[in-house]
Structure formats: C-alpha cells, structure tokens
Design a protein around this motif. Structure first.
Motif, PDB file in Angstrom:
ATOM      1  N   THR A   1       4.484   5.990  -5.252  1.00 21.26           N
ATOM      2  CA  THR A   1       4.091   5.818  -6.950  1.00 21.26           C
ATOM      3  C   THR A   1       3.515   6.263  -7.734  1.00 21.26           C
ATOM      4  O   THR A   1       3.672   7.035  -8.759  1.00 21.26           O
ATOM      5  N   ALA A   2       2.576   6.520  -6.623  1.00 17.14           N
ATOM      6  CA  ALA A   2       1.157   7.439  -7.282  1.00 17.14           C
ATOM      7  C   ALA A   2       1.912   9.106  -6.746  1.00 17.14           C
ATOM      8  O   ALA A   2       0.827  10.007  -6.808  1.00 17.14           O
ATOM      9  N   SER A   3       2.587   9.789  -5.696  1.00 17.72           N
ATOM     10  CA  SER A   3       3.180  10.736  -5.324  1.00 17.72           C
ATOM     11  C   SER A   3       2.063  11.186  -4.677  1.00 17.72           C
ATOM     12  O   SER A   3       1.661  12.301  -4.330  1.00 17.72           O
ATOM     13  N   VAL A   4       1.906   9.958  -3.721  1.00 18.53           N
ATOM     14  CA  VAL A   4       0.804  10.988  -2.880  1.00 18.53           C
ATOM     15  C   VAL A   4       1.484  10.834  -1.475  1.00 18.53           C
ATOM     16  O   VAL A   4       2.411  10.031  -1.050  1.00 18.53           O
TER      17      VAL A   4
ATOM     18  N   SER B   1       3.651  10.487   1.860  1.00 17.88           N
ATOM     19  CA  SER B   1       3.585   9.717   2.496  1.00 17.88           C
ATOM     20  C   SER B   1       4.694  10.268   3.610  1.00 17.88           C
ATOM     21  O   SER B   1       5.478  10.702   3.495  1.00 17.88           O
TER      22      SER B   1
ATOM     23  N   ARG C   1       2.108   1.565  -2.958  1.00 15.64           N
ATOM     24  CA  ARG C   1       1.538   2.592  -4.976  1.00 15.64           C
ATOM     25  C   ARG C   1       1.651   3.563  -4.162  1.00 15.64           C
ATOM     26  O   ARG C   1       1.619   4.571  -5.027  1.00 15.64           O
ATOM     27  N   ALA C   2       0.879   4.214  -2.910  1.00 13.32           N
ATOM     28  CA  ALA C   2       0.931   5.728  -2.570  1.00 13.32           C
ATOM     29  C   ALA C   2       1.817   6.699  -3.031  1.00 13.32           C
ATOM     30  O   ALA C   2       2.269   7.706  -3.765  1.00 13.32           O
TER      31      ALA C   2
ATOM     32  N   ASP D   1       0.867  -1.177  -0.125  1.00 16.66           N
ATOM     33  CA  ASP D   1       0.623  -0.199  -0.593  1.00 16.66           C
ATOM     34  C   ASP D   1       0.999   1.420  -0.019  1.00 16.66           C
ATOM     35  O   ASP D   1       0.770   2.375  -0.736  1.00 16.66           O
TER      36      ASP D   1
END
Length: 86
Positions: free
Chosen positions: A37-40, A42, A34-35, A31
């Motif tokens: 990688t999606a530039s969320v 963190s 994924r975050a 999880d």
C-alpha cells in the motif's frame, strides 16, 4: 487437519504452535499489505506466500527440544484459552 498431522507433538504444544503459526501468518500478511500500500518494493505475492508456507511447515514440524518437553511437564495442564493468540 493440523492436529492429526502434528499428532507426535504433545497436545498443549501442538495447540500453541498452531496458534503461533496463525498469528505469524496474519502479521506477516499485514506487514506485506502495508508495504504494498505504501509502494515499498515487495516480492511478488506468490514468492511471499510460498515462503510463508515453507517457513510455517518447518516451524510446525520442528522437533520438541528436551528443555521444552521438561518445561511442559513442569507447567501442569494448560487451559486451551491460554494458548490462543488471536
């Protein structure tokens, strides 16, 4: 060795908790990846890793409830393959 450190837990429950902890760690890491990688936004990896370690320590060392102990007794012997989650 986790089995030695958790020797106070009944064998089937010890196996299940270790398998659950492994699955939780893998899913939490996936999880987070994924975050990232999606530039969320963190938390830093060190905070993430420390939090997972702290949480798993508590999860693995939690006392066995009376209800779980009763259900373990009622379930009969558990096959090691039945407690593997990964």
């Amino acid at each position: 060795d986790l089995h030695r450190l958790l020797a106070d837990l009944p064998g089937p429950l010890r196996h299940l908790r270790i398998a659950e902890a492994q699955a939780l760690c893998v899913h939490a890491a996936a999880d987070r990846e994924r975050a990232v990688t999606a530039s969320v936004p963190s938390v830093p990896f060190e905070v993430f890793a420390g939090s997972i370690l702290d949480g798993m320590t508590g999860f693995l060392a939690a006392p066995v409830s009376d209800a779980t102990r009763r259900r373990l007794g009622d379930s009969g012997p558990l096959d090691d393959r039945a407690v593997r989650l990964l």
